[in-house]
Design a protein around this motif. Structure first.
Motif, PDB file in Angstrom:
ATOM      1  N   GLY A  87     -57.642 -19.304  47.068  1.00  0.00           N
ATOM      2  CA  GLY A  87     -58.065 -19.092  48.442  1.00  0.00           C
ATOM      3  C   GLY A  87     -58.611 -17.700  48.668  1.00  0.00           C
ATOM      4  N   CYS A  88     -59.077 -17.501  49.892  1.00  0.00           N
ATOM      5  CA  CYS A  88     -59.616 -16.216  50.310  1.00  0.00           C
ATOM      6  C   CYS A  88     -58.988 -15.862  51.660  1.00  0.00           C
ATOM      7  CB  CYS A  88     -61.135 -16.295  50.424  1.00  0.00           C
ATOM      8  SG  CYS A  88     -61.902 -14.723  50.854  1.00  0.00           S
ATOM      9  N   PHE A  89     -58.469 -14.660  51.750  1.00  0.00           N
ATOM     10  CA  PHE A  89     -57.885 -14.174  52.991  1.00  0.00           C
ATOM     11  C   PHE A  89     -58.581 -12.857  53.340  1.00  0.00           C
ATOM     12  CE2 PHE A  89     -54.876 -11.868  55.608  1.00  0.00           C
ATOM     13  CZ  PHE A  89     -54.446 -12.845  56.490  1.00  0.00           C
ATOM     14  N   LYS A  90     -59.435 -12.904  54.358  1.00  0.00           N
ATOM     15  CA  LYS A  90     -60.163 -11.711  54.807  1.00  0.00           C
ATOM     16  C   LYS A  90     -60.843 -10.995  53.639  1.00  0.00           C
ATOM     17  CE  LYS A  90     -57.120 -10.758  58.715  1.00  0.00           C
ATOM     18  NZ  LYS A  90     -56.243  -9.747  59.324  1.00  0.00           N
ATOM     19  N   GLY A  91     -61.502 -11.753  52.766  1.00  0.00           N
ATOM     20  CA  GLY A  91     -62.229 -11.165  51.648  1.00  0.00           C
ATOM     21  C   GLY A  91     -61.404 -10.918  50.400  1.00  0.00           C
ATOM     22  N   LEU A  92     -60.108 -11.159  50.461  1.00  0.00           N
ATOM     23  CA  LEU A  92     -59.230 -10.996  49.303  1.00  0.00           C
ATOM     24  C   LEU A  92     -59.085 -12.350  48.619  1.00  0.00           C
ATOM     25  CD1 LEU A  92     -57.136  -9.261  47.682  1.00  0.00           C
ATOM     26  CD2 LEU A  92     -55.426 -10.092  49.326  1.00  0.00           C
ATOM     27  N   PHE A  93     -59.582 -12.453  47.384  1.00  0.00           N
ATOM     28  CA  PHE A  93     -59.459 -13.699  46.637  1.00  0.00           C
ATOM     29  C   PHE A  93     -58.109 -13.730  45.944  1.00  0.00           C
ATOM     30  CE2 PHE A  93     -63.966 -13.282  47.279  1.00  0.00           C
ATOM     31  CZ  PHE A  93     -64.325 -14.584  47.605  1.00  0.00           C
ATOM     32  N   LEU A  94     -57.400 -14.843  46.102  1.00  0.00           N
ATOM     33  CA  LEU A  94     -56.039 -14.948  45.595  1.00  0.00           C
ATOM     34  C   LEU A  94     -55.741 -16.374  45.173  1.00  0.00           C
ATOM     35  CD1 LEU A  94     -54.194 -16.391  48.066  1.00  0.00           C
ATOM     36  CD2 LEU A  94     -54.737 -14.220  49.114  1.00  0.00           C
ATOM     37  N   THR A  95     -54.603 -16.554  44.550  1.00  0.00           N
ATOM     38  CA  THR A  95     -54.105 -17.884  44.194  1.00  0.00           C
ATOM     39  C   THR A  95     -52.693 -18.016  44.735  1.00  0.00           C
ATOM     40  OG1 THR A  95     -55.459 -17.936  42.195  1.00  0.00           O
ATOM     41  CG2 THR A  95     -53.626 -19.489  42.313  1.00  0.00           C
ATOM     42  N   LEU A  96     -52.539 -18.879  45.750  1.00  0.00           N
ATOM     43  CA  LEU A  96     -51.223 -19.153  46.314  1.00  0.00           C
ATOM     44  C   LEU A  96     -50.439 -19.989  45.309  1.00  0.00           C
ATOM     45  CD1 LEU A  96     -49.385 -18.959  48.888  1.00  0.00           C
ATOM     46  CD2 LEU A  96     -50.245 -21.255  49.433  1.00  0.00           C
ATOM     47  N   LEU A  97     -49.295 -19.507  44.908  1.00  0.00           N
ATOM     48  CA  LEU A  97     -48.484 -20.196  43.919  1.00  0.00           C
ATOM     49  C   LEU A  97     -47.701 -21.340  44.548  1.00  0.00           C
ATOM     50  CD1 LEU A  97     -47.166 -16.983  42.155  1.00  0.00           C
ATOM     51  CD2 LEU A  97     -49.100 -18.427  41.485  1.00  0.00           C
ATOM     52  N   GLN A  98     -47.556 -22.409  43.800  1.00  0.00           N
ATOM     53  CA  GLN A  98     -46.756 -23.560  44.222  1.00  0.00           C
ATOM     54  C   GLN A  98     -46.038 -24.124  43.003  1.00  0.00           C
ATOM     55  OE1 GLN A  98     -46.472 -25.311  47.613  1.00  0.00           O
ATOM     56  NE2 GLN A  98     -46.647 -23.089  47.645  1.00  0.00           N
ATOM     57  N   PRO A  99     -44.806 -24.577  43.179  1.00  0.00           N
ATOM     58  CA  PRO A  99     -44.114 -25.199  42.042  1.00  0.00           C
ATOM     59  C   PRO A  99     -44.707 -26.577  41.741  1.00  0.00           C
ATOM     60  CG  PRO A  99     -42.728 -25.287  43.995  1.00  0.00           C
ATOM     61  CD  PRO A  99     -43.958 -24.504  44.367  1.00  0.00           C
TER      62      PRO A  99
END
Length: 177
Positions: A87-99
């Motif tokens: 995902g992207c949050f205000k220009g910050l690209f990230l990966t939300l972790l999930q089990p």
């Protein structure tokens, strides 16, 4: 607040599905998940979030570390088995972790304990990791005391506040390919 986090996570999964259909992950027959939806093709399998009949919790972590654990951690990690969400949050690209499955949930808990022990050793405030960033030295974390979502430099502590709480963070997180 936990219910708001679970609802915001479900909304994020729905946005992800609307954006790109059924997400795919690498298939591992020895590491199956009830979230898997399609037969494996070319080493990939589709997934949908699978709601646990009995939510997982972090009470055991609170006991092991002799510290309270912010309830939003159980809300975000204890209600679904799913693939990680880019995902992207205000220009910050990230990966939300999930089990992905029960074994992965237990590994996540062990990694959270290790994260806490590192923070204690460095005399940094307690945070729980939520997502990884493209820059491997940064993490998105949940402040254990305030419930704020933070951007943190690994081993150095918080850089800044991304959202006042986890539900708002999840609602503003835009899934991406």
């Amino acid at each position: 607040m936990q219910d708001q986090v679970v609802m915001a996570l479900a909304e994020l999964f729905a946005r992800q599905r609307r954006l790109g259909g059924i997400p795919l992950v690498d298939h591992d027959a020895d590491f199956a998940s009830p979230a898997e939806q399609l037969p494996a093709r070319g080493g990939r399998v589709g997934w949908q979030p699978w709601r646990l009949p009995e939510p997982g919790h972090f009470d055991n972590i609170a006991t092991a570390l002799a510290m309270p654990v912010h309830p939003d951690i159980s809300a975000v990690f204890g209600h679904y088995y799913a693939g990680n969400v880019p995902g992207c949050f205000k220009g910050l690209f990230l990966t939300l972790l999930q089990p992905w499955n029960k074994q992965d949930f237990e590994r996540l808990q062990q990694n959270q304990i290790a994260h806490q022990l590192m923070l204690q050793k460095l005399k940094l405030p307690a945070t729980w990791f939520l997502a990884t960033c493209r820059d491997e030295q940064r993490l998105v974390t949940l402040d254990n005391a305030s419930g704020e979502v933070l951007l943190e430099r690994l081993g150095k502590g918080p850089i800044g506040v991304l959202a006042p709480n986890l539900a708002q963070f999840l609602r503003r997180l835009e899934p991406c390919g």
